[in-house]
Design a protein around this motif. Sequence first.
Motif, PDB file in Angstrom:
ATOM      1  N   SER A 110      10.388  46.136  18.188  1.00 45.84           N
ATOM      2  CA  SER A 110      11.771  45.688  18.040  1.00 45.84           C
ATOM      3  C   SER A 110      12.033  44.448  18.890  1.00 45.84           C
ATOM      4  O   SER A 110      11.399  44.250  19.931  1.00 45.84           O
ATOM      5  N   ASP A 155      20.890  38.983  16.297  1.00 43.41           N
ATOM      6  CA  ASP A 155      20.404  40.023  15.393  1.00 43.41           C
ATOM      7  C   ASP A 155      19.443  40.957  16.113  1.00 43.41           C
ATOM      8  O   ASP A 155      18.970  40.662  17.225  1.00 43.41           O
ATOM      9  N   TYR A 157      16.028  43.325  15.133  1.00 47.83           N
ATOM     10  CA  TYR A 157      15.023  43.506  14.091  1.00 47.83           C
ATOM     11  C   TYR A 157      14.048  44.591  14.527  1.00 47.83           C
ATOM     12  O   TYR A 157      13.504  44.550  15.632  1.00 47.83           O
ATOM     13  N   SER A 168      11.275  48.027   7.593  1.00 48.80           N
ATOM     14  CA  SER A 168      11.904  47.084   8.515  1.00 48.80           C
ATOM     15  C   SER A 168      13.415  47.222   8.396  1.00 48.80           C
ATOM     16  O   SER A 168      13.939  47.603   7.342  1.00 48.80           O
ATOM     17  N   GLN A 170      17.085  45.163   9.823  1.00 54.92           N
ATOM     18  CA  GLN A 170      17.677  44.015  10.519  1.00 54.92           C
ATOM     19  C   GLN A 170      19.180  44.086  10.401  1.00 54.92           C
ATOM     20  O   GLN A 170      19.729  44.292   9.317  1.00 54.92           O
TER      21      GLN A 170
END
Length: 391
Positions: A110, A155, A157, A168, A170
């Motif tokens: 992350s 952000d 992720y 994934s 986001q």
Amino acid sequence: MNVNNTQHKKRGLALAVAGVMLSPWAQAADVNISGFLSVGGGFVDDENSIAYGGYDDEDLTFDKNLLGLQVSGQVNEKISATVQMIARSNDDYDLTAEWAYLTWQATDNSKVRVGRLRTPFYMFSDYLDVGYTYAWISAPQELYYLPFNNVNGIDYYLTSALGSFDTSFQVYFGSFNDDFVLTGISATAESKNQMGVAATIGRDWWTLRAAYHQTDLTIEFSDFQLSETVSFNQFLGQLQASPFADTVSKVLVDEDRTTFAEVGLNIDTGRFVAAAEYVEFDVEDSFLSKNIRHYIMGGVRAGDFLFHVTSAKSDDELATPEAGIPASAETAPLIGTLQAIAATRGEFRDTMSYGVRWDVSSGVALKLQYDDVDDNKGEQKVFSVALQSVF
């Protein structure tokens, strides 16, 4: 003057990269430099018909060139910096910072990024400018048309494994303020409280993606002419002074709630490739249409060649700013004008694209593409070619 200006901008690009490379920070840390290049052009079969993909000339012109350089380096064990600069021929090689952010590697899987980021609207958003990474010369413009692809913000992720699937996730928050040209009309757009989420799940040769975004959007159209004598802003002034002043709010794009939703599927078995995306873009209480767009692509590899065909479609829903105005002989001109304004923002188009990609050598691809375009204004054939590379 243009030559000097171009040379100045090219020198600016070189100095920007050299400045990063020669700085004390660069000497003290690992610095990675990569780049991508696209040189291409095309022509249409009838320059009096509609333009498509930026081509409106019957003569072959090589004016779709792009150079990108990305520099990243470690600030310390956990933090890195990334800058991506792009110069485009259709912007007179004016440099733009597409990416400029700091990354905090929170865990092995992350990270948190802060700065100017690419908005994760689409399946190919992260490498939209790197044409070498996909089959087409450029991604289908029926979907990949939004002029505001970047956001200033933060952000998070995360990548992880879910059983035997790779995933994934986001999520981001931010805003943007930018000038752009939308179907020939100059405008300034500003977003507030922009947020979104994108997620993927995949295994081996397939990946499924979904995304949702929302923001409060304001767009000011500076040169929108309704006729030779009446501008968009003049019409709004007249509408404000009429008994139907409340209708102004249904026309303006003024901090209106805006949503964007996308689902996509990407397949690559090695021999066969396929991709499909569906998007909806909706600006509530404005004269902008609800954009409903999709495409489906299939292709097959034969040695160093990839042959592909794509069907893309725009099927927008026109706004109805005239709703609530009683129909009569007196209001007919006003209703007609409002409907005409809404009609300028709707797109109805079917495009069949046929292309071939030849991987000339490692990192270099030559592409040819033919687009057969049929929309509400007529038909057009577009022929284009590009040499694209990463380095």
